[in-house]
Design an enzyme around this catalytic site. Structure first.
Site, mmCIF file in Angstrom:
data_model
loop_
_atom_site.group_PDB
_atom_site.id
_atom_site.type_symbol
_atom_site.label_atom_id
_atom_site.label_comp_id
_atom_site.label_asym_id
_atom_site.label_seq_id
_atom_site.Cartn_x
_atom_site.Cartn_y
_atom_site.Cartn_z
ATOM 1 N N GLY A 60 15.397 17.113 18.197
ATOM 2 C CA GLY A 60 15.561 17.350 16.823
ATOM 3 C C GLY A 60 16.496 16.738 16.268
ATOM 4 N N ASP A 90 22.967 27.304 15.443
ATOM 5 C CA ASP A 90 22.432 28.301 15.274
ATOM 6 C C ASP A 90 23.070 29.408 16.052
ATOM 7 O OD1 ASP A 90 20.826 30.482 14.425
ATOM 8 O OD2 ASP A 90 19.045 29.905 15.264
ATOM 9 N N ASP A 115 11.400 20.867 13.949
ATOM 10 C CA ASP A 115 10.187 20.971 14.095
ATOM 11 C C ASP A 115 9.695 22.697 13.986
ATOM 12 O OD1 ASP A 115 11.224 21.720 16.410
ATOM 13 O OD2 ASP A 115 9.171 22.211 17.431
ATOM 14 N N PHE A 144 14.927 29.991 8.985
ATOM 15 C CA PHE A 144 14.498 28.967 9.784
ATOM 16 C C PHE A 144 14.032 27.798 8.883
ATOM 17 C CE2 PHE A 144 10.911 26.978 12.268
ATOM 18 C CZ PHE A 144 11.681 26.731 13.672
ATOM 19 N N VAL A 145 14.531 26.641 9.473
ATOM 20 C CA VAL A 145 14.404 25.258 8.723
ATOM 21 C C VAL A 145 13.364 24.452 9.598
ATOM 22 C CG1 VAL A 145 16.212 25.762 7.133
ATOM 23 C CG2 VAL A 145 16.414 24.454 9.219
ATOM 24 N N ARG A 160 8.625 17.391 11.781
ATOM 25 C CA ARG A 160 10.045 16.700 12.002
ATOM 26 C C ARG A 160 9.988 15.434 10.989
ATOM 27 N NH1 ARG A 160 11.978 18.553 16.984
ATOM 28 N NH2 ARG A 160 10.658 18.868 18.470
ATOM 29 N N LYS A 171 24.141 27.018 10.458
ATOM 30 C CA LYS A 171 23.862 28.310 10.085
ATOM 31 C C LYS A 171 24.887 29.264 9.617
ATOM 32 C CE LYS A 171 18.722 28.299 11.334
ATOM 33 N NZ LYS A 171 17.787 29.083 12.129
ATOM 34 N N ASP A 196 20.763 18.620 15.742
ATOM 35 C CA ASP A 196 20.438 18.672 14.642
ATOM 36 C C ASP A 196 21.100 20.104 13.847
ATOM 37 O OD1 ASP A 196 19.292 20.445 16.242
ATOM 38 O OD2 ASP A 196 17.133 20.032 15.630
HETATM 39 P P1 5GP Z 1 21.097 27.315 19.167
HETATM 40 O O1 5GP Z 1 21.050 27.179 20.735
HETATM 41 O O2 5GP Z 1 22.352 26.980 18.236
HETATM 42 O O3 5GP Z 1 20.649 28.772 18.688
HETATM 43 O O4 5GP Z 1 20.032 26.636 18.517
HETATM 44 C C1 5GP Z 1 20.108 25.301 18.504
HETATM 45 C C2 5GP Z 1 18.869 24.776 18.844
HETATM 46 O O5 5GP Z 1 17.546 25.474 18.556
HETATM 47 C C3 5GP Z 1 18.484 23.489 17.785
HETATM 48 O O6 5GP Z 1 18.797 22.308 18.748
HETATM 49 C C4 5GP Z 1 17.302 23.561 17.348
HETATM 50 O O7 5GP Z 1 16.404 22.649 18.241
HETATM 51 C C5 5GP Z 1 16.733 25.022 17.420
HETATM 52 N N1 5GP Z 1 16.922 25.597 16.055
HETATM 53 C C6 5GP Z 1 17.903 26.597 15.750
HETATM 54 N N2 5GP Z 1 17.717 26.812 14.510
HETATM 55 C C7 5GP Z 1 16.646 26.226 14.084
HETATM 56 C C8 5GP Z 1 15.676 26.206 12.733
HETATM 57 O O8 5GP Z 1 16.048 26.980 11.959
HETATM 58 N N3 5GP Z 1 14.829 25.311 12.723
HETATM 59 C C9 5GP Z 1 14.352 24.595 13.909
HETATM 60 N N4 5GP Z 1 13.092 23.953 13.643
HETATM 61 N N5 5GP Z 1 15.002 24.546 14.897
HETATM 62 C C10 5GP Z 1 16.195 25.372 15.214
HETATM 63 MG MG MG Z 2 17.433 21.157 19.541
#
Ligand code: 5GP
Ligand code: MG
Length: 191
Positions: A57, A116, A172, A165-166, A178, A144, A113
């Site tokens: 990402g 979350d 992706d 979700f983006v 992407r 987020k 990227d």
């Molecule tokens: P976390 O571990 O902080 O929950 O999520 C981080 C990873 O999940 C990011 O590196 C990304 O790859 C994926 N991710 C989290 N939120 C989103 C979203 O809204 N869209 C997409 N495409 N990927 C996300």
């Molecule tokens: Mg990621």
């Protein structure tokens, strides 16, 4: 074909790309500013900085960002799996393979990227610290506005966005989108 099954040769039909949340112009304008902030954070005597980009990402973000960074640095990659296939909520993070072996004593800039739930960055931050870097800073394009994201140390944030979700600009959905130049919200497709 029905339900959320992928169409042969195309993105899944259960979700569609919706409004722009962050435009290509906004991203382009933010890159040199973020790069300056990162360079300032490294101080006057950087210690052989390494920029560690989280695949896949952060690929486009890192590629754009490093071309604005005026300091000698090395680019390394880390691979973490967290959103397998069409899942749109975090499924837990797992490091695939090894981190680069020579992080000790160096300034590490971790680039992802999106922040979350924070599982991905917490995992990587802990793994990097085991290698005794001189410093560790974290940089994300998007964060987020969630309670869990706020709890994760992150020095450089491109844009704060709502908890949706983006896709686009590296992010992706089941491997697709992407290549979109802007960040878009994804919404359930009407069927
Ligand atoms: P976390 O571990 O902080 O929950 O999520 C981080 C990873 O999940 C990011 O590196 C990304 O790859 C994926 N991710 C989290 N939120 C989103 C979203 O809204 N869209 C997409 N495409 N990927 C996300
Ligand atoms: Mg990621």
């Amino acid at each position: 074909m029905s339900g959320s099954a992928a169409q042969a040769g195309g993105p899944p039909a259960d979700m569609r790309v919706d409004r722009v949340l962050v435009s290509a112009e906004q991203i382009a304008a933010r890159m040199p500013v973020m790069a300056k902030e990162i360079a300032a954070g490294l101080g006057p005597a950087p210690k052989d900085p390494v920029l560690l980009a989280v695949m896949t990402g952060a690929l486009i973000f890192a590629a754009d960002l490093i071309r604005h960074l005026p300091v000698p640095l090395r680019l390394e990659l880390a691979t973490v799996s967290s959103y397998p296939g069409t899942a749109t909520s975090s499924q837990g993070a797992r490091l695939k393979g090894e981190l680069p072996p020579d992080l000790e004593g160096r300034d590490v800039i971790l680039v992802d990227d999106i922040l979350d739930s924070g599982r991905t960055l917490r995992l990587l931050q802990a793994s990097i610290r085991e290698h005794a870097p001189a410093s560790l800073r974290t940089c994300v394009l998007l964060r987020k506005l969630t309670e869990s994201a706020k709890g994760v140390p992150c020095e450089h944030v491109g844009f704060d966005i709502p908890d949706v979700f983006v896709v686009g600009y590296g992010l992706d959905y089941d491997g697709y989108y992407r290549n979109l130049p802007a960040v878009h919200a994804m919404v359930p497709a009407r069927v």
